[in-house]
Scaffold this motif. Sequence first.
Motif: not given
Length: 697
Positions: A571-592
Amino acid sequence: MTGAETAPPPSRRPKVLRWTLGVLALLVLAAIACEIAGWPFLAKPVERALGNTLHREVLLRTADDPTSTQGATVRFLGGLKVQVPLLQIGAPAWSQRPYFLHAEGARMRLSYSALWRAREGQPLDIALLHADRLTVHAERLKDGRASWQFGDPLAPPPPPDTTDPLQLPTVQELTVRDGRLTYVDALLRANITGEVRLDEGALADNAVSGLLGSAKGTYGGFNVAAKLTAAGAMPLLASSQSAPPTPVQLDLTAGRAALHFKGTVSDVLKLSGLSGVYKVTGPSLGAVGEPLGVTLPTTGAFAMTGKIVKQGDVWRFIADRATIGQSSLSAALTFDARPKVPVLSGEVHGPRVLLADLAPTIGAEPPPTPGAAPVTPGPRVLPDKEFDLPSLRAMDANVLMAFDRVELGSLFATPLSPLKTHLTLHGGKLRLDDLVARTADGNLRGNVTLDGTGQVALWTTDLRWNEVRLERWIKQERRGDAPPYVSGRLVGRAQLHGEGKSTAQILASLDGSVRTSVRGGKVSHMAIEAAGIDVAELLGVLIKGDRDLTVQCALVDLKADNGVLTPRAMVVETKDSNIWVDGKLSLRDESLDLRAVVSPNDFSLLTLRTPVRVRGTFSNPAISLEKAPLARKAALAVLLGLVNPFAALIPLVDPGSDDKHDDSCASLLERARKAPGAPVGRAPLTSASVSSRTRAD
């Protein structure tokens, strides 16, 4: 009794004594004469006696008549001295060679004690050996039997000498005009052929001259080639206590490494008493240790110059200058081969180290050399070259390391300066303890372990970073007086472990957590509006100029589970906007598969806010907008535009958040978790848990 007394008969003792002394004198004179003459009539008996002592066939013959002993002389005062046109010592019964030693124009001197020890199976000690032509066939079998071991082959072998496992014969002084040596050793996987000749001329500039030697073949599975220049009379496999130092010059290539040495040595083949200067080059530092069975890290191309001393089985190295790629190092190391497991100890320093030059230590490719053709990258990014785990068990190590400057790569503006750590290797377990580094007003501390005692390596790490200034650490080139894209003090901790035979396999099994946050952070207004695809705000920033937005919360909490990294909070929060990220990053098959969602805290026209998706692979990532929300906004804008062109702006108006409170990370994440459309399966977050994650570790 009448008349004068009868005189006693004269005594015969003086006469006998005189005869005895005369005979002894004649014998002494004869012995002296025979000693001077060399006892030519005893060549045959001495030949048999030597054969019985060594349990080998011994020939003292004429060079052109193998059945005659003419010209052979033997002297006994001060030891056994043999001078013979042809001296030959036979090979053992199991050998296919015609002989062990064949010398023409030979002179040899042996002590009687050395002959007795050889009879008992100890190494033969030759005080002097001269030959106009010399051929030696040395060989050893897998069961340890060697052609240079003499004595009764049926007798039990003597206790092994751990200080000299080869048990080679010693020659205190050797002069050869023309010689040839073959050495075949099944245990060392060696097959070497050498030649020597005596150069009686002097070289210019007081260079080493005398015996010239060359050798080529294989050792330990690696190709070797050598050229040696030494004094004409030199010790060969002699004891360092009795042999004087001899000037030598050696050029050697072994495997992929090359060595130039100039100095002195008291034992040419054992290298006892070696002392001098050296230069070593090769495509990798590990290439030096490969033929010797010494564990050294795999690196880029290197060159090293310095001093070297060998006393017994202890080597001492001083590297005045060592370059690995573009890195520069110096070292003072000791390698002790006396323990069952050899030990490397000392210190390594460096004014400048590039992390890219050490990439091969984890299986990555070294950086390309200047002018080399670019290498086409493959579909995989993570290094998958398997570790040489047996080499970790070949020796132990205890080395202090300190580098003034460690450059991390083109992404980073500030290096680690300095970096210190304590490297230990014991029983196959490699540790980097007391790892301390400073960078961008902050610091990095922790430890790393690679356990190579099993079939696969076990890797663990615990690293902490604190107060690292992002605006100084990360390169952020901007025109004019525009502020950096991101600034603030980075704090965090990584606790990870994995297992495998390569870096890729370890990362594919990674478990643990990575938590980091930014204190006192600021972020570019332009970057926030671009991330939210806010056209109106972005146009305003372009017209008025970029400015900083205070970051009220910036938190990344990743969970690693069997090689898959999942954000528990990003999460990143500023006075202007908030950004949040979900999902996954796999080091097994190098996928995003990551999704970033921007929610505004202010009113904005012409916004196309829709989630941003990052998908693909590490080698080929793809960034796109989530089509469904964007399509709904665009379709509604088109329909309204048919009624009233100004009405088309209504779907693009973002009302912003009506919550005017100064939210903390905890409350922000709690609202995100409860919001409609929040990612399914997100772990509940409480204020206490989030607050603990934002604290400096």
